[in-house]
Design a protein around this motif. Structure first.
Motif, short mmCIF file in Angstrom:
data_model
loop_
_atom_site.label_atom_id
_atom_site.label_comp_id
_atom_site.label_asym_id
_atom_site.label_seq_id
_atom_site.Cartn_x
_atom_site.Cartn_y
_atom_site.Cartn_z
N PHE A 102 1.14 -1.72 0.10
CA PHE A 102 0.50 0.28 -0.21
C PHE A 102 0.92 1.47 0.33
N GLY A 103 2.16 1.12 0.65
CA GLY A 103 2.97 2.21 0.54
C GLY A 103 3.65 2.65 -1.46
N HIS A 104 3.45 1.31 -1.49
CA HIS A 104 3.40 2.07 -2.70
C HIS A 104 2.49 2.41 -4.70
N THR A 105 1.26 1.81 -3.67
CA THR A 105 -0.05 2.09 -4.46
C THR A 105 -0.94 3.29 -4.24
N MET A 106 -1.17 3.90 -3.15
CA MET A 106 -1.42 4.83 -2.34
C MET A 106 -0.93 5.56 -2.20
N GLY A 107 -1.82 7.43 -2.18
CA GLY A 107 -0.90 8.34 -2.16
C GLY A 107 -0.93 8.84 -1.00
N LEU A 108 -1.81 8.27 -0.52
CA LEU A 108 -1.69 8.87 1.22
C LEU A 108 0.03 7.94 1.95
N PHE A 109 0.00 6.54 2.06
CA PHE A 109 0.98 5.84 2.30
C PHE A 109 1.79 6.23 1.30
N TRP A 110 2.63 6.44 0.43
CA TRP A 110 3.09 7.36 -0.47
C TRP A 110 3.74 7.59 -0.18
N ALA A 111 3.47 8.84 0.00
CA ALA A 111 3.41 10.44 1.12
C ALA A 111 4.52 9.90 2.11
N SER A 112 4.48 9.06 3.01
CA SER A 112 5.15 9.04 3.98
C SER A 112 6.30 7.45 3.36
N HIS A 113 5.94 6.89 2.71
CA HIS A 113 7.42 5.84 2.35
C HIS A 113 8.40 6.44 1.36
N VAL A 114 7.51 7.09 0.54
CA VAL A 114 8.81 8.27 -0.69
C VAL A 114 10.56 8.01 0.13
N VAL A 115 10.24 8.50 0.85
CA VAL A 115 11.44 9.46 1.75
C VAL A 115 12.61 8.07 1.66
N HIS A 116 12.45 6.78 2.05
CA HIS A 116 12.89 5.75 1.60
C HIS A 116 13.58 5.37 -0.10
N HIS A 117 13.09 5.95 -0.86
CA HIS A 117 12.73 5.67 -2.34
C HIS A 117 14.17 6.70 -2.89
N GLN A 118 14.28 8.11 -2.19
CA GLN A 118 14.77 9.03 -2.80
C GLN A 118 16.09 9.16 -3.16
N SER A 119 16.96 8.11 -2.31
CA SER A 119 18.48 8.28 -1.92
C SER A 119 18.49 8.03 -3.33
N GLU A 120 19.29 8.32 -5.23
CA GLU A 120 19.99 8.01 -5.74
C GLU A 120 20.95 7.64 -6.04
#
Length: 414
Positions: A102-120
């Motif tokens: 759900f952290g990848h498929t729903m906006g509200l939960f992605w808003a929280s989880h996105v920080v973990h994927h920001q590293s390039e």
């Protein structure tokens, strides 16, 4: 406050940093260059911010868990029986799969989880790049464990074990592991998960057992012909850890505000990440993005002296956070807030320094305030550190400022 988590993190941090140091040495010996200073420091900053927020707000999920366990659960499993621990660990991993999905498929939960994927980049420091807002929503997915009668202490401990297990797969220095890749979370499987390639997007959600991905059709092998491109679609282009945690909430709020339809205003929050109301997308279109052609590493240039300064300050903030985590049980909430506040200010200020020189004045003000507070509370080492740091910043301010090209921050979409 959630003291079980803080104690566990306090004990694990030295081990994590020893492993990070070992990976860094291997990285330099192999000349692979999987570490970049600003990206690494930003991951550490986000990790420090996450620990503080979870310490302060982890009680929300714990309160809900205990309420369900006491008032709704029909059975209560014995904490002393080994079978309870095995059952709890497997059930926790299953709940984590759905939290992550759900952290990848729903906006509200992605808003929280996105920080973990920001590293390039993708290295062990990426594992420490955890969200600061997860304590407000993630607990929802673990209510089934309370309904199943898993004791609170067991729930907390298996959660910490499962979280810490996920540290080691965040590396590019370990290749494929044969049959292990088929059964458990490994570096190869997790590299797929962190990639923004079309083939890899929204795959490999598991924490430990890969059969959840295979069962629900979300497993993908890493392919040599399609090497992972790390980071998010719609690059953040900022080293501010607070903005890293809030940028997608802000993007959704703007789209919700500008949408004409009330249905769209509400759907923004539960829609898949990147979805936008048609009228909003028409007025403020975003260019097409293909990671294979459009992706560029974000790494604004800075002087070597400023880079070393930022590294030293983050190291000091890591030590301060370690002391904060070990002391929270012995002091009140107000004092804990007072101790974590300067840490947070330091994280934001150093993030700004990594982006441009405008934050030199902000950093000078932070150091003056830190020295004053430390002096008033009788903390000599902190006063001395702040004074030495202030001398360096004053020297930097006296240097002529070179021309710089400022880069805009990203929108935060996937």
């Amino acid at each position: 406050m959630e003291t079980t988590y803080s104690r566990a993190v306090g004990l694990a941090i030295p081990v994590f940093f020893l492993l990070i140091a070992a990976e860094f040495v291997a990285d330099r010996m192999r000349d692979t260059r999987y570490y970049r200073l600003a990206d690494t420091l930003n991951s550490l900053s986000c990790g420090i911010l996450s620990t503080g927020m979870r310490v302060f707000f982890g009680f929300l999920g714990l309160f809900a868990y205990e309420w369900v366990l006491r008032r709704v659960a029909l059975v209560h499993l014995p904490a002393a029986h080994w079978g309870t621990w095995v059952f709890a660990f497997v059930l926790y991993d299953f709940c984590y799969y759905w939290q992550h999905r759900f952290g990848h498929t729903m906006g509200l939960f992605w808003a929280s989880h996105v920080v973990h994927h920001q590293s390039e980049e993708f290295n062990l420091t990426t594992a420490l790049r955890q969200p600061a807002t997860g304590a407000f929503t993630n607990w929802i997915f673990y209510v089934p464990m309370a309904l199943a009668g898993v004791p609170v202490a067991v729930f907390l401990m298996v959660g910490v074990i499962q979280l810490f297990y996920q540290f080691w797969p965040h590396t590019r220095h370990i290749g494929r592991l044969g049959f292990l890749d088929r059964w458990i979370q490994t570096p190869s499987n997790h590299r797929v998960h962190h990639a923004q390639n079309d083939l890899y997007l929204d795959k490999n959600y598991v924490g430990v057992f890969t059969f959840w991905d295979r069962l629900f059709g979300t497993f993908q092998d890493e392919l040599d012909e399609d090497p992972p491109i790390y980071g998010i679609r719609g690059q953040l282009r900022s080293w501010n850890p607070v903005w890293a945690n809030l940028h997608y909430y802000w993007a959704m709020a703007l789209d919700s505000w500008h949408a004409q339809s009330w249905r769209d205003k509400l759907y923004v929050w539960i829609a898949p990440p990147g979805w936008r109301p048609a009228d909003v997308a028409a007025r403020w279109p975003k260019p097409h993005y293909d990671p294979r052609h459009d992706f560029e590493l974000y790494d604004p240039s800075r002087s070597a002296s400023l880079s070393w300064y930022c590294l030293a300050q983050i190291a000091a903030l890591v030590v301060a956070d370690q002391r904060f985590l070990t002391a929270i049980e012995h002091q009140g909430v107000a004092l804990n807030v007072l101790r974590f506040g300067p840490i947070l200010a330091g994280l934001v200020s150093i993030g700004g320094l990594l982006e441009n020189r405008e934050f030199l004045w902000v950093e000078a003000g932070r150091l003056v305030l830190s020295a004053a507070i430390a002096g008033a509370t009788g903390s000599g080492p902190i006063t001395a550190w702040a004074a030495m740091s202030l001398i360096f910043i004053c020297a930097m301010l006296r240097r002529p400022r070179p021309a710089e090209a400022f880069e805009p921050t990203g929108s935060g979409s996937r």
